[in-house]
Write a protein that holds these residues in place. Sequence first.
Motif, PDB file in Angstrom:
ATOM      1  N   UNK A 107       0.843  -1.190   0.000  1.00  0.00           N
ATOM      2  CA  UNK A 107       0.000   0.000   0.000  1.00  0.00           C
ATOM      3  C   UNK A 107       0.877   1.239   0.000  1.00  0.00           C
ATOM      4  N   UNK A 108       0.251   2.361  -0.305  1.00  0.00           N
ATOM      5  CA  UNK A 108       0.872   3.678  -0.173  1.00  0.00           C
ATOM      6  C   UNK A 108      -0.099   4.551   0.592  1.00  0.00           C
ATOM      7  N   UNK A 109       0.458   5.445   1.391  1.00  0.00           N
ATOM      8  CA  UNK A 109      -0.399   6.396   2.093  1.00  0.00           C
ATOM      9  C   UNK A 109       0.248   7.776   2.029  1.00  0.00           C
ATOM     10  N   UNK A 110      -0.589   8.778   2.181  1.00  0.00           N
ATOM     11  CA  UNK A 110      -0.127  10.163   2.272  1.00  0.00           C
ATOM     12  C   UNK A 110      -0.929  10.850   3.364  1.00  0.00           C
ATOM     13  N   UNK A 111      -0.273  11.754   4.061  1.00  0.00           N
ATOM     14  CA  UNK A 111      -0.925  12.535   5.109  1.00  0.00           C
ATOM     15  C   UNK A 111      -1.529  13.782   4.458  1.00  0.00           C
ATOM     16  N   UNK A 112      -2.777  14.065   4.769  1.00  0.00           N
ATOM     17  CA  UNK A 112      -3.432  15.285   4.287  1.00  0.00           C
ATOM     18  C   UNK A 112      -3.111  16.389   5.277  1.00  0.00           C
ATOM     19  N   UNK A 113      -2.630  17.501   4.744  1.00  0.00           N
ATOM     20  CA  UNK A 113      -2.199  18.616   5.599  1.00  0.00           C
ATOM     21  C   UNK A 113      -2.973  19.886   5.273  1.00  0.00           C
ATOM     22  N   UNK A 114      -3.336  20.580   6.328  1.00  0.00           N
ATOM     23  CA  UNK A 114      -3.901  21.911   6.187  1.00  0.00           C
ATOM     24  C   UNK A 114      -2.752  22.897   6.362  1.00  0.00           C
ATOM     25  N   UNK A 115      -2.544  23.722   5.341  1.00  0.00           N
ATOM     26  CA  UNK A 115      -1.473  24.723   5.364  1.00  0.00           C
ATOM     27  C   UNK A 115      -2.155  26.091   5.296  1.00  0.00           C
ATOM     28  N   UNK A 116      -2.522  26.639   6.456  1.00  0.00           N
ATOM     29  CA  UNK A 116      -3.317  27.875   6.470  1.00  0.00           C
ATOM     30  C   UNK A 116      -2.649  29.049   5.758  1.00  0.00           C
ATOM     31  N   UNK A 117      -1.359  29.213   5.949  1.00  0.00           N
ATOM     32  CA  UNK A 117      -0.615  30.290   5.286  1.00  0.00           C
ATOM     33  C   UNK A 117       0.555  29.634   4.563  1.00  0.00           C
ATOM     34  N   UNK A 120     -12.169  13.306 -12.403  1.00  0.00           N
ATOM     35  CA  UNK A 120     -11.088  12.633 -11.678  1.00  0.00           C
ATOM     36  C   UNK A 120     -11.621  11.369 -10.995  1.00  0.00           C
ATOM     37  N   UNK A 121     -12.837  11.414 -10.475  1.00  0.00           N
ATOM     38  CA  UNK A 121     -13.433  10.269  -9.779  1.00  0.00           C
ATOM     39  C   UNK A 121     -13.677   9.092 -10.713  1.00  0.00           C
ATOM     40  N   UNK A 122     -13.739   9.341 -12.007  1.00  0.00           N
ATOM     41  CA  UNK A 122     -13.979   8.252 -12.959  1.00  0.00           C
ATOM     42  C   UNK A 122     -12.684   7.559 -13.389  1.00  0.00           C
ATOM     43  N   UNK A 123     -11.546   8.081 -12.964  1.00  0.00           N
ATOM     44  CA  UNK A 123     -10.272   7.452 -13.304  1.00  0.00           C
ATOM     45  C   UNK A 123     -10.077   6.164 -12.508  1.00  0.00           C
ATOM     46  N   UNK A 124      -9.121   5.361 -12.922  1.00  0.00           N
ATOM     47  CA  UNK A 124      -8.761   4.162 -12.171  1.00  0.00           C
ATOM     48  C   UNK A 124      -8.183   4.568 -10.813  1.00  0.00           C
ATOM     49  N   UNK A 125      -8.230   3.662  -9.859  1.00  0.00           N
ATOM     50  CA  UNK A 125      -7.798   3.955  -8.492  1.00  0.00           C
ATOM     51  C   UNK A 125      -6.378   4.518  -8.419  1.00  0.00           C
ATOM     52  N   UNK A 126      -5.382   3.941  -9.099  1.00  0.00           N
ATOM     53  CA  UNK A 126      -4.024   4.511  -9.001  1.00  0.00           C
ATOM     54  C   UNK A 126      -3.945   5.964  -9.488  1.00  0.00           C
ATOM     55  N   UNK A 127      -4.679   6.271 -10.562  1.00  0.00           N
ATOM     56  CA  UNK A 127      -4.659   7.648 -11.077  1.00  0.00           C
ATOM     57  C   UNK A 127      -5.352   8.608 -10.112  1.00  0.00           C
ATOM     58  N   UNK A 128      -6.411   8.150  -9.464  1.00  0.00           N
ATOM     59  CA  UNK A 128      -7.079   8.991  -8.462  1.00  0.00           C
ATOM     60  C   UNK A 128      -6.130   9.303  -7.310  1.00  0.00           C
ATOM     61  N   UNK A 129      -5.415   8.284  -6.839  1.00  0.00           N
ATOM     62  CA  UNK A 129      -4.467   8.501  -5.746  1.00  0.00           C
ATOM     63  C   UNK A 129      -3.373   9.480  -6.170  1.00  0.00           C
ATOM     64  N   UNK A 130      -2.838   9.309  -7.367  1.00  0.00           N
ATOM     65  CA  UNK A 130      -1.771  10.209  -7.854  1.00  0.00           C
ATOM     66  C   UNK A 130      -2.290  11.640  -7.964  1.00  0.00           C
ATOM     67  N   UNK A 131      -3.531  11.809  -8.417  1.00  0.00           N
ATOM     68  CA  UNK A 131      -4.080  13.153  -8.527  1.00  0.00           C
ATOM     69  C   UNK A 131      -4.258  13.763  -7.139  1.00  0.00           C
ATOM     70  N   UNK A 169      -0.741  17.361   0.536  1.00  0.00           N
ATOM     71  CA  UNK A 169      -0.451  16.030   1.081  1.00  0.00           C
ATOM     72  C   UNK A 169       1.054  15.858   1.196  1.00  0.00           C
ATOM     73  N   UNK A 170       1.430  14.921   2.069  1.00  0.00           N
ATOM     74  CA  UNK A 170       2.836  14.546   2.158  1.00  0.00           C
ATOM     75  C   UNK A 170       3.188  13.738   0.912  1.00  0.00           C
ATOM     76  N   UNK A 171       4.465  13.446   0.760  1.00  0.00           N
ATOM     77  CA  UNK A 171       4.847  12.483  -0.277  1.00  0.00           C
ATOM     78  C   UNK A 171       4.257  11.138   0.116  1.00  0.00           C
ATOM     79  N   UNK A 172       3.917  10.302  -0.864  1.00  0.00           N
ATOM     80  CA  UNK A 172       3.418   8.965  -0.527  1.00  0.00           C
ATOM     81  C   UNK A 172       4.508   8.110   0.130  1.00  0.00           C
ATOM     82  N   UNK A 173       4.079   7.291   1.066  1.00  0.00           N
ATOM     83  CA  UNK A 173       4.967   6.367   1.778  1.00  0.00           C
ATOM     84  C   UNK A 173       4.416   4.952   1.604  1.00  0.00           C
ATOM     85  N   UNK A 174       5.287   3.952   1.383  1.00  0.00           N
ATOM     86  CA  UNK A 174       4.811   2.580   1.171  1.00  0.00           C
ATOM     87  C   UNK A 174       4.802   1.749   2.444  1.00  0.00           C
TER      88      UNK A 174
END
Length: 127
Positions: A7-17, A81-92, A103-108
Amino acid sequence: MQENYLYEYAVIRLVPKVEREEFINIGIILFSKQARFIKMLYVLPEEKLCWFAHDLDKEMLEATLQSFEKICKGEEEGGAIASLEIPERFRWLTAVRSSCLQTSRPHPGFSTDLELTLARLFKELVL
């Protein structure tokens, strides 16, 4: 015996400024091509938002996160974008951005239970 999924994961980040490069971890996106799995979890912690982003448009942020979720789920309301294949959705979703939602860089990793791994990463990296 259960299968061990890459698997790969990325952290979603809020960057206010964006110019200050400070951020708050608010979510996780986890993806596995092999398991045809993509899912995200997020939270908008009111206390942390007050520290960093007191003038943030919370409704717009929530709407953007809901759009991310619709893209993960492949819902029609997620647009093209939602109609793309799962890997393309993740990359987007994890593409480099200079907006207040990044997001952070993906981590495996490897997991036999992707739901459990998503929950664990969310607890460790966001909560």
